[in-house]
Design an enzyme around this catalytic site. Structure first.
Site, PDB file in Angstrom:
ATOM      1  N   HIS A 274       1.078  -4.875  -9.599  1.00  0.00           N
ATOM      2  CA  HIS A 274       0.084  -5.329 -10.583  1.00  0.00           C
ATOM      3  C   HIS A 274       0.750  -6.254 -11.608  1.00  0.00           C
ATOM      4  O   HIS A 274       0.211  -7.294 -11.964  1.00  0.00           O
ATOM      5  CB  HIS A 274      -0.515  -4.142 -11.352  1.00  0.00           C
ATOM      6  CG  HIS A 274      -1.337  -3.195 -10.526  1.00  0.00           C
ATOM      7  ND1 HIS A 274      -1.168  -1.834 -10.576  1.00  0.00           N
ATOM      8  CD2 HIS A 274      -2.346  -3.415  -9.654  1.00  0.00           C
ATOM      9  CE1 HIS A 274      -2.036  -1.245  -9.758  1.00  0.00           C
ATOM     10  NE2 HIS A 274      -2.762  -2.176  -9.186  1.00  0.00           N
TER      11      HIS A 274
ATOM     12  N   LYS B  43     -13.043   6.843  -6.200  1.00  0.00           N
ATOM     13  CA  LYS B  43     -11.635   6.924  -5.784  1.00  0.00           C
ATOM     14  C   LYS B  43     -11.085   8.351  -5.876  1.00  0.00           C
ATOM     15  O   LYS B  43      -9.885   8.567  -5.831  1.00  0.00           O
ATOM     16  CB  LYS B  43     -10.785   5.958  -6.608  1.00  0.00           C
ATOM     17  CG  LYS B  43     -10.781   4.548  -6.027  1.00  0.00           C
ATOM     18  CD  LYS B  43      -9.529   3.795  -6.429  1.00  0.00           C
ATOM     19  CE  LYS B  43      -9.417   2.470  -5.684  1.00  0.00           C
ATOM     20  NZ  LYS B  43      -8.240   1.715  -6.100  1.00  0.00           N
TER      21      LYS B  43
ATOM     22  N   ARG C 190      -2.432  -8.243  -0.487  1.00  0.00           N
ATOM     23  CA  ARG C 190      -1.107  -7.796  -0.072  1.00  0.00           C
ATOM     24  C   ARG C 190      -0.887  -8.053   1.404  1.00  0.00           C
ATOM     25  O   ARG C 190       0.125  -8.575   1.815  1.00  0.00           O
ATOM     26  CB  ARG C 190      -0.946  -6.287  -0.355  1.00  0.00           C
ATOM     27  CG  ARG C 190      -0.824  -6.003  -1.818  1.00  0.00           C
ATOM     28  CD  ARG C 190      -1.085  -4.564  -2.123  1.00  0.00           C
ATOM     29  NE  ARG C 190      -2.503  -4.270  -2.051  1.00  0.00           N
ATOM     30  CZ  ARG C 190      -3.076  -3.211  -2.573  1.00  0.00           C
ATOM     31  NH1 ARG C 190      -2.343  -2.306  -3.174  1.00  0.00           N
ATOM     32  NH2 ARG C 190      -4.361  -3.032  -2.484  1.00  0.00           N
TER      33      ARG C 190
ATOM     34  N   SER D 135      -1.162   1.812  -5.998  1.00  0.00           N
ATOM     35  CA  SER D 135      -1.160   2.963  -6.906  1.00  0.00           C
ATOM     36  C   SER D 135      -1.263   4.264  -6.108  1.00  0.00           C
ATOM     37  O   SER D 135      -0.636   5.268  -6.441  1.00  0.00           O
ATOM     38  CB  SER D 135      -2.339   2.883  -7.878  1.00  0.00           C
ATOM     39  OG  SER D 135      -2.221   1.749  -8.683  1.00  0.00           O
TER      40      SER D 135
HETATM   41  P1  ADP Z   1      -4.391  -0.117  -5.915  1.00  0.00           P
HETATM   42  O1  ADP Z   1      -4.823  -0.802  -4.634  1.00  0.00           O
HETATM   43  O2  ADP Z   1      -2.944  -0.270  -6.211  1.00  0.00           O
HETATM   44  O3  ADP Z   1      -4.948   1.256  -6.110  1.00  0.00           O
HETATM   45  P2  ADP Z   1      -6.159  -1.355  -7.893  1.00  0.00           P
HETATM   46  O4  ADP Z   1      -7.496  -0.874  -7.493  1.00  0.00           O
HETATM   47  O5  ADP Z   1      -5.733  -1.048  -9.266  1.00  0.00           O
HETATM   48  O6  ADP Z   1      -4.961  -0.976  -7.024  1.00  0.00           O
HETATM   49  O7  ADP Z   1      -6.063  -2.931  -7.594  1.00  0.00           O
HETATM   50  C1  ADP Z   1      -6.426  -3.926  -8.447  1.00  0.00           C
HETATM   51  C2  ADP Z   1      -6.104  -5.264  -7.837  1.00  0.00           C
HETATM   52  O8  ADP Z   1      -4.707  -5.417  -7.774  1.00  0.00           O
HETATM   53  C3  ADP Z   1      -6.617  -5.491  -6.415  1.00  0.00           C
HETATM   54  O9  ADP Z   1      -6.958  -6.845  -6.274  1.00  0.00           O
HETATM   55  C4  ADP Z   1      -5.414  -5.190  -5.577  1.00  0.00           C
HETATM   56  O10 ADP Z   1      -5.459  -5.905  -4.356  1.00  0.00           O
HETATM   57  C5  ADP Z   1      -4.322  -5.736  -6.461  1.00  0.00           C
HETATM   58  N1  ADP Z   1      -3.044  -5.116  -6.191  1.00  0.00           N
HETATM   59  C6  ADP Z   1      -2.726  -3.806  -6.203  1.00  0.00           C
HETATM   60  N2  ADP Z   1      -1.434  -3.610  -5.871  1.00  0.00           N
HETATM   61  C7  ADP Z   1      -0.929  -4.851  -5.635  1.00  0.00           C
HETATM   62  C8  ADP Z   1       0.336  -5.338  -5.222  1.00  0.00           C
HETATM   63  N3  ADP Z   1       1.342  -4.521  -4.929  1.00  0.00           N
HETATM   64  N4  ADP Z   1       0.481  -6.652  -5.089  1.00  0.00           N
HETATM   65  C9  ADP Z   1      -0.543  -7.496  -5.328  1.00  0.00           C
HETATM   66  N5  ADP Z   1      -1.763  -7.120  -5.688  1.00  0.00           N
HETATM   67  C10 ADP Z   1      -1.959  -5.810  -5.842  1.00  0.00           C
END
Ligand code: ADP
Length: 173
Positions: A19, A43, A93, A131
């Protein structure tokens, strides 16, 4: 150059180095970037409250002047309009992210054509990081270094240990 205000939505439970990689990239590209923590709908049980997630994100983005952190409920496009935002930042990703992200981006565009979704790729070492995997590794006692900032690692460990104690009924107090 247009004034671009972008929203980076997610659950951030907890914020990871992936993030933060995206936030740094976005902060260079956009005039303003609002990291927006979405109220979880489906979630499952979360590790941290919205306020805790916000506090950690704020601490980790303190040095970035054009980045702020907020929380929101309801439709992302409504929140974008409320904030005068014209872009949504999302991370891709792997190919597996693509189908879901495409559906979301096209549906958001149908609802609000003024808001454009922009995808960015993280540095390669974060392309397997989420996460959810951080929460799972922590629950199983694995090392989190390199995956989340140190301060977050400590908080994840404390939280997982506390949840385990209350789940097994071994209260110390
Ligand atoms: P997670 O998939 O980690 O539970 P979130 O729902 O908080 O994450 O994701 C928010 C945004 O951040 C989404 O667009 C997700 O694709 C992106 N994201 C999460 N982890 C990464 C990462 N390691 N690299 C790039 N983007 C990420």
């Amino acid at each position: 150059m247009k004034n671009i205000i972008a929203i980076y939505p997610g659950s951030f439970d907890p914020v990871t180095n992936g993030h933060l990689d995206l936030i740094h990239r976005g902060s260079k590209l956009f005039d303003k970037l609002i990291v927006a923590i979405a109220q979880n709908l489906d979630k499952g049980e979360s590790l941290f409250s919205m306020a805790e997630r916000k506090e950690m994100l704020e601490a980790m983005t303190e040095e970035l002047d054009n980045v702020s952190v907020d929380t929101f409920e309801g439709l992302l496009v409504n929140y974008c309009i409320q904030k005068n935002a014209n872009a949504v930042l999302r991370g891709i990703r792997a190919i597996s992210d693509y189908e879901f992200e495409l559906q979301m981006a096209l549906m958001n565009r149908k609802m609000e054509p003024r808001v454009e979704t922009i995808f960015m790729m993280p540095a390669q070492q974060y392309s397997y990081l989420s996460s959810r995997i951080v929460r799972e590794i922590a629950k199983l006692g694995g090392a989190l270094d390199g995956l989340v900032p140190e301060m977050v690692e400590q908080r994840v460990r404390d939280r997982v240990a506390r949840k385990h104690i209350s789940a097994t009924g071994k209260h110390l107090l």
